[in-house]
Every structure is written in structure tokens, then in C-alpha cells.
Design a protein around this motif. Structure first.
Motif, PDB file in Angstrom:
ATOM      1  N   GLY A 102       0.784  -1.234   0.000  1.00 55.84           N
ATOM      2  CA  GLY A 102       0.000   0.000   0.000  1.00 55.84           C
ATOM      3  C   GLY A 102       0.812   1.277   0.000  1.00 55.84           C
ATOM      4  O   GLY A 102       0.251   2.369  -0.134  1.00 55.84           O
ATOM      5  N   ILE A 103       2.132   1.175   0.161  1.00 55.85           N
ATOM      6  CA  ILE A 103       2.985   2.369   0.156  1.00 55.85           C
ATOM      7  C   ILE A 103       3.255   2.796  -1.288  1.00 55.85           C
ATOM      8  O   ILE A 103       3.734   2.003  -2.103  1.00 55.85           O
ATOM      9  CB  ILE A 103       4.327   2.113   0.877  1.00 55.85           C
ATOM     10  N   LYS A 104       2.939   4.032  -1.605  1.00 55.52           N
ATOM     11  CA  LYS A 104       3.161   4.561  -2.963  1.00 55.52           C
ATOM     12  C   LYS A 104       4.573   5.149  -3.035  1.00 55.52           C
ATOM     13  O   LYS A 104       4.833   6.223  -2.495  1.00 55.52           O
ATOM     14  CB  LYS A 104       2.119   5.624  -3.296  1.00 55.52           C
ATOM     15  N   VAL A 105       5.457   4.405  -3.691  1.00 60.39           N
ATOM     16  CA  VAL A 105       6.848   4.817  -3.816  1.00 60.39           C
ATOM     17  C   VAL A 105       7.144   5.203  -5.266  1.00 60.39           C
ATOM     18  O   VAL A 105       6.722   4.522  -6.204  1.00 60.39           O
ATOM     19  CB  VAL A 105       7.803   3.683  -3.391  1.00 60.39           C
ATOM     20  N   VAL A 106       7.869   6.291  -5.427  1.00 62.14           N
ATOM     21  CA  VAL A 106       8.304   6.728  -6.755  1.00 62.14           C
ATOM     22  C   VAL A 106       9.829   6.673  -6.791  1.00 62.14           C
ATOM     23  O   VAL A 106      10.500   7.139  -5.867  1.00 62.14           O
ATOM     24  CB  VAL A 106       7.825   8.161  -7.065  1.00 62.14           C
ATOM     25  N   LEU A 107      10.371   6.072  -7.860  1.00 64.12           N
ATOM     26  CA  LEU A 107      11.810   5.971  -8.034  1.00 64.12           C
ATOM     27  C   LEU A 107      12.206   6.509  -9.404  1.00 64.12           C
ATOM     28  O   LEU A 107      11.370   6.698 -10.275  1.00 64.12           O
ATOM     29  CB  LEU A 107      12.265   4.502  -7.937  1.00 64.12           C
ATOM     30  N   CYS A 108      13.494   6.722  -9.581  1.00 65.40           N
ATOM     31  CA  CYS A 108      14.013   7.001 -10.914  1.00 65.40           C
ATOM     32  C   CYS A 108      14.030   5.694 -11.703  1.00 65.40           C
ATOM     33  O   CYS A 108      14.178   4.612 -11.129  1.00 65.40           O
ATOM     34  CB  CYS A 108      15.436   7.550 -10.840  1.00 65.40           C
ATOM     35  N   ALA A 109      13.889   5.808 -13.019  1.00 68.21           N
ATOM     36  CA  ALA A 109      14.016   4.630 -13.876  1.00 68.21           C
ATOM     37  C   ALA A 109      15.433   4.076 -13.756  1.00 68.21           C
ATOM     38  O   ALA A 109      16.388   4.815 -13.489  1.00 68.21           O
ATOM     39  CB  ALA A 109      13.710   5.007 -15.322  1.00 68.21           C
ATOM     40  N   GLU A 110      15.580   2.771 -13.974  1.00 66.53           N
ATOM     41  CA  GLU A 110      16.857   2.111 -13.711  1.00 66.53           C
ATOM     42  C   GLU A 110      17.997   2.641 -14.564  1.00 66.53           C
ATOM     43  O   GLU A 110      19.150   2.653 -14.137  1.00 66.53           O
ATOM     44  CB  GLU A 110      16.713   0.604 -13.936  1.00 66.53           C
ATOM     45  N   GLN A 111      17.711   3.122 -15.786  1.00 59.99           N
ATOM     46  CA  GLN A 111      18.784   3.626 -16.640  1.00 59.99           C
ATOM     47  C   GLN A 111      19.329   4.967 -16.182  1.00 59.99           C
ATOM     48  O   GLN A 111      20.394   5.408 -16.624  1.00 59.99           O
ATOM     49  CB  GLN A 111      18.314   3.732 -18.102  1.00 59.99           C
ATOM     50  N   VAL A 112      18.595   5.633 -15.292  1.00 63.42           N
ATOM     51  CA  VAL A 112      19.033   6.911 -14.727  1.00 63.42           C
ATOM     52  C   VAL A 112      19.878   6.620 -13.484  1.00 63.42           C
ATOM     53  O   VAL A 112      19.564   5.689 -12.725  1.00 63.42           O
ATOM     54  CB  VAL A 112      17.811   7.787 -14.361  1.00 63.42           C
ATOM     55  N   PRO A 113      20.956   7.384 -13.252  1.00 60.32           N
ATOM     56  CA  PRO A 113      21.829   7.094 -12.102  1.00 60.32           C
ATOM     57  C   PRO A 113      21.111   6.938 -10.766  1.00 60.32           C
ATOM     58  O   PRO A 113      21.425   6.014  -9.999  1.00 60.32           O
ATOM     59  CB  PRO A 113      22.773   8.299 -12.095  1.00 60.32           C
ATOM     60  N   CYS A 114      20.140   7.808 -10.483  1.00 60.47           N
ATOM     61  CA  CYS A 114      19.447   7.680  -9.192  1.00 60.47           C
ATOM     62  C   CYS A 114      18.614   6.405  -9.146  1.00 60.47           C
ATOM     63  O   CYS A 114      18.398   5.833  -8.074  1.00 60.47           O
ATOM     64  CB  CYS A 114      18.584   8.911  -8.910  1.00 60.47           C
ATOM     65  N   GLY A 115      18.148   5.923 -10.307  1.00 59.11           N
ATOM     66  CA  GLY A 115      17.393   4.677 -10.354  1.00 59.11           C
ATOM     67  C   GLY A 115      18.284   3.465 -10.173  1.00 59.11           C
ATOM     68  O   GLY A 115      17.927   2.505  -9.471  1.00 59.11           O
ATOM     69  N   SER A 116      19.450   3.505 -10.798  1.00 60.60           N
ATOM     70  CA  SER A 116      20.418   2.424 -10.628  1.00 60.60           C
ATOM     71  C   SER A 116      20.857   2.327  -9.168  1.00 60.60           C
ATOM     72  O   SER A 116      20.958   1.229  -8.602  1.00 60.60           O
ATOM     73  CB  SER A 116      21.632   2.671 -11.526  1.00 60.60           C
ATOM     74  N   ALA A 117      21.084   3.493  -8.550  1.00 59.38           N
ATOM     75  CA  ALA A 117      21.481   3.516  -7.137  1.00 59.38           C
ATOM     76  C   ALA A 117      20.352   3.006  -6.249  1.00 59.38           C
ATOM     77  O   ALA A 117      20.589   2.274  -5.278  1.00 59.38           O
ATOM     78  CB  ALA A 117      21.877   4.931  -6.729  1.00 59.38           C
ATOM     79  N   ALA A 118      19.108   3.373  -6.578  1.00 59.51           N
ATOM     80  CA  ALA A 118      17.958   2.925  -5.788  1.00 59.51           C
ATOM     81  C   ALA A 118      17.817   1.408  -5.850  1.00 59.51           C
ATOM     82  O   ALA A 118      17.518   0.755  -4.832  1.00 59.51           O
ATOM     83  CB  ALA A 118      16.686   3.598  -6.297  1.00 59.51           C
ATOM     84  N   LYS A 119      18.048   0.838  -7.028  1.00 60.67           N
ATOM     85  CA  LYS A 119      17.963  -0.616  -7.165  1.00 60.67           C
ATOM     86  C   LYS A 119      19.024  -1.295  -6.301  1.00 60.67           C
ATOM     87  O   LYS A 119      18.749  -2.288  -5.616  1.00 60.67           O
ATOM     88  CB  LYS A 119      18.134  -1.006  -8.628  1.00 60.67           C
ATOM     89  N   LYS A 120      20.244  -0.766  -6.333  1.00 59.49           N
ATOM     90  CA  LYS A 120      21.328  -1.349  -5.540  1.00 59.49           C
ATOM     91  C   LYS A 120      21.031  -1.246  -4.048  1.00 59.49           C
ATOM     92  O   LYS A 120      21.285  -2.192  -3.288  1.00 59.49           O
ATOM     93  CB  LYS A 120      22.643  -0.645  -5.865  1.00 59.49           C
ATOM     94  N   VAL A 121      20.506  -0.096  -3.621  1.00 57.59           N
ATOM     95  CA  VAL A 121      20.178   0.096  -2.209  1.00 57.59           C
ATOM     96  C   VAL A 121      19.117  -0.903  -1.770  1.00 57.59           C
ATOM     97  O   VAL A 121      19.194  -1.488  -0.683  1.00 57.59           O
ATOM     98  CB  VAL A 121      19.701   1.542  -1.960  1.00 57.59           C
ATOM     99  N   ALA A 122      18.099  -1.107  -2.606  1.00 58.59           N
ATOM    100  CA  ALA A 122      17.039  -2.054  -2.275  1.00 58.59           C
ATOM    101  C   ALA A 122      17.597  -3.475  -2.163  1.00 58.59           C
ATOM    102  O   ALA A 122      17.221  -4.231  -1.259  1.00 58.59           O
ATOM    103  CB  ALA A 122      15.942  -1.991  -3.331  1.00 58.59           C
ATOM    104  N   GLU A 123      18.512  -3.817  -3.075  1.00 61.02           N
ATOM    105  CA  GLU A 123      19.114  -5.149  -3.031  1.00 61.02           C
ATOM    106  C   GLU A 123      19.954  -5.331  -1.768  1.00 61.02           C
ATOM    107  O   GLU A 123      19.888  -6.378  -1.113  1.00 61.02           O
ATOM    108  CB  GLU A 123      19.979  -5.362  -4.276  1.00 61.02           C
ATOM    109  N   VAL A 124      20.759  -4.312  -1.451  1.00 59.28           N
ATOM    110  CA  VAL A 124      21.594  -4.370  -0.247  1.00 59.28           C
ATOM    111  C   VAL A 124      20.730  -4.494   1.004  1.00 59.28           C
ATOM    112  O   VAL A 124      21.073  -5.207   1.963  1.00 59.28           O
ATOM    113  CB  VAL A 124      22.488  -3.113  -0.152  1.00 59.28           C
TER     114      VAL A 124
END
Length: 255
Positions: free
Chosen positions: A137-159
Motif C-alpha cells: 500500500g505504500i506509494k513509492v516513486v523511483l528514478c528509472a533504472e537507466q538513470v543514475p538515481c534509479g540504478s542507485a535505488a535498485k542497488k540500495v534495495a538489493e543491499v
């Protein structure tokens, strides 16, 4: 043209005796020069200030910026968009530019940045940690993965071991922040610098996992640039004392 090149070279290489070294050419009026800089969206505040300071030192130089997601900027350059300098929010997109033989010279690292959670001022979803972003139910907005902030967000989530399922993926970090500010999202992952620039429009929530994912920002001159050493002079300004002071004030880390 030869006279123009000699005058500009003198301007860029010395702190001339006159406040305006261009004013001493009575025979041919000095020419205004435009330097076009393509820079990551997260650099908008800092680079705008750096551009103003650069212009104050080089009175006949106008710095024109194009701010967008780094991947979008690389695509524009590959498609022939005229640009003199490229500043990326990560080394990955600079590597794309290098592979495409777009650079004139080598890239220089000039800053670092990390992510932080942004929520609306009232934090309606009561977000407290990165793990909350995976809650139903949490509405989260991220950068797309090809954008640096999106790539970083994916890595943070994985970590962090968090399954974040965004309701929207944006092409720049400023778009993510905009949706959080407007209340369209309960939370977003943005750079520390963007939160600092936003002031009290949002709440910033630090999380320890972000320390393991640091984005390094490189800058480089591009082939076909305006020449006369102007692109290199801007890069030296960014990596020099004045530029680094502006970046530090904006919240960027040292390279």
C-alpha cells in the motif's frame, strides 16, 4: 579568427591585468562566446551557481545549461545535440559516452552523492526506514533504472533486502522529488543534495544502507566543443577551489 583565439587563450590562462581583458581590442569588437553544458538534473542548483561565478570571471562567456537525466543527456549527444561539456551523475553513463567516442580528452571525477528517503511534509505513510518502502500500500516513486538515481535505488534495495515496487519510475531525480512534494507519492529515493535544496518542502529520512551505494560524478569536454580551451577552463573551475566550495555547500561529497 586567429586574433580571437589569441585573446581568448590569454583570458583563460591568466588572471589578466585588466578587469576586462577584452576591452583592449579597439579594432575588432570582442565576440560573446556561449559554452553549452549538459549536466545531470541533480546538479542544477550547484551548477547554476558555478556558471554564474564562471561568467563573472570571463565576462564575454555565457554558460548555457541543459539539465536532465544522465542517460537522456548521453542519448541527446549521440543524436547530435550540440554540447561542449558533459557532467554525469554516475560513471556508467560517462562510460557510454567514452565508448561512443564522444569525449575530447579524459573525464574527471568532481563530486559524490548518496540517496535519502523523501516524504511529504506530513509523512502520511509514517515512513521510518528503507524497509517501510516495501510495505503493502505504500506509494513509492523511483528514478528509472537507466538513470543514475534509479540504478542507485535498485542497488540500495538489493543491499537492504527490500522488494520495492514503485508506482511510477521517472527519468530524473527532480521528477521524483516533484511527485513527493505534490503528495502523489508517499515516498521517493532522491539524492541528499536534492533534499537539501528542497528545504522544508519535504522530510528527509536517512538510512544506513545508503552509505554502501555512492554515486561518483565525472565531467568531460566533448568533441566538437567551442574550442580555445574554454571547455577545459570550465572543468578546471568545477574541480577547483571555487567550484568545490559550491558543491560542498550544496551537500555533495568530495570525489
Amino acid at each position: 579568427m586567429k586574433r580571437f583565439l589569441l585573446i581568448l587563450a590569454a583570458l583563460l590562462s591568466t588572471a589578466a591585468c585588466s578587469d576586462d581583458p577584452w576591452a583592449e581590442e579597439p579594432d575588432s569588437p570582442p565576440r560573446q562566446v556561449t559554452l553549452t553544458v549538459f549536466a545531470a538534473a541533480s546538479l542544477k542548483g550547484a551548477f547554476t551557481e558555478i556558471g554564474e561565478k564562471f561568467e563573472s570571471e570571463y565576462s564575454l562567456v555565457t554558460v548555457r545549461f541543459n539539465f536532465a537525466g544522465s542517460s537522456d543527456l548521453v542519448a541527446q549527444i549521440q543524436q547530435g545535440a550540440p554540447a561542449d561539456v558533459f557532467a554525469s551523475a554516475d560513471t556508467k553513463n560517462m562510460d557510454v559516452a567514452i565508448t561512443a567516442s564522444l569525449l575530447d580528452g579524459s573525464a574527471k571525477n568532481f563530486a559524490t552523492n548518496t540517496l535519502e528517503i523523501a516524504t511529504p511534509r506530513d509523512n502520511p505513510a509514517k515512513i521510518e526506514s528503507i524497509r517501510d518502502l516495501g510495505s503493502p500500500g505504500i506509494k513509492v516513486v523511483l528514478c528509472a533504472e537507466q538513470v543514475p538515481c534509479g540504478s542507485a535505488a535498485k542497488k540500495v534495495a538489493e543491499v537492504s533486502g527490500v522488494d520495492v515496487r514503485p508506482v511510477s519510475e521517472e527519468l530524473s531525480v527532480t521528477d521524483v522529488l516533484g511527485k513527493v512534494i505534490s503528495g502523489e507519492a508517499d515516498a521517493g529515493l532522491v539524492y541528499v543534495t536534492d533534499l537539501k535544496a528542497a528545504g522544508d518542502k519535504v522530510i528527509g529520512i536517512e538510512f544506513p544502507e545508503s552509505a554502501g551505494v555512492v554515486n561518483t560524478y565525472p565531467v568531460a569536454a566533448l568533441k566538437g566543443n567551442v574550442g580555445d580551451g574554454l571547455a577545459e577552463a570550465f572543468i578546471n573551475f568545477v574541480t577547483g577551489t571555487e567550484g568545490q566550495a559550491v558543491l560542498a555547500e550544496a551537500g555533495f561529497g568530495a570525489p
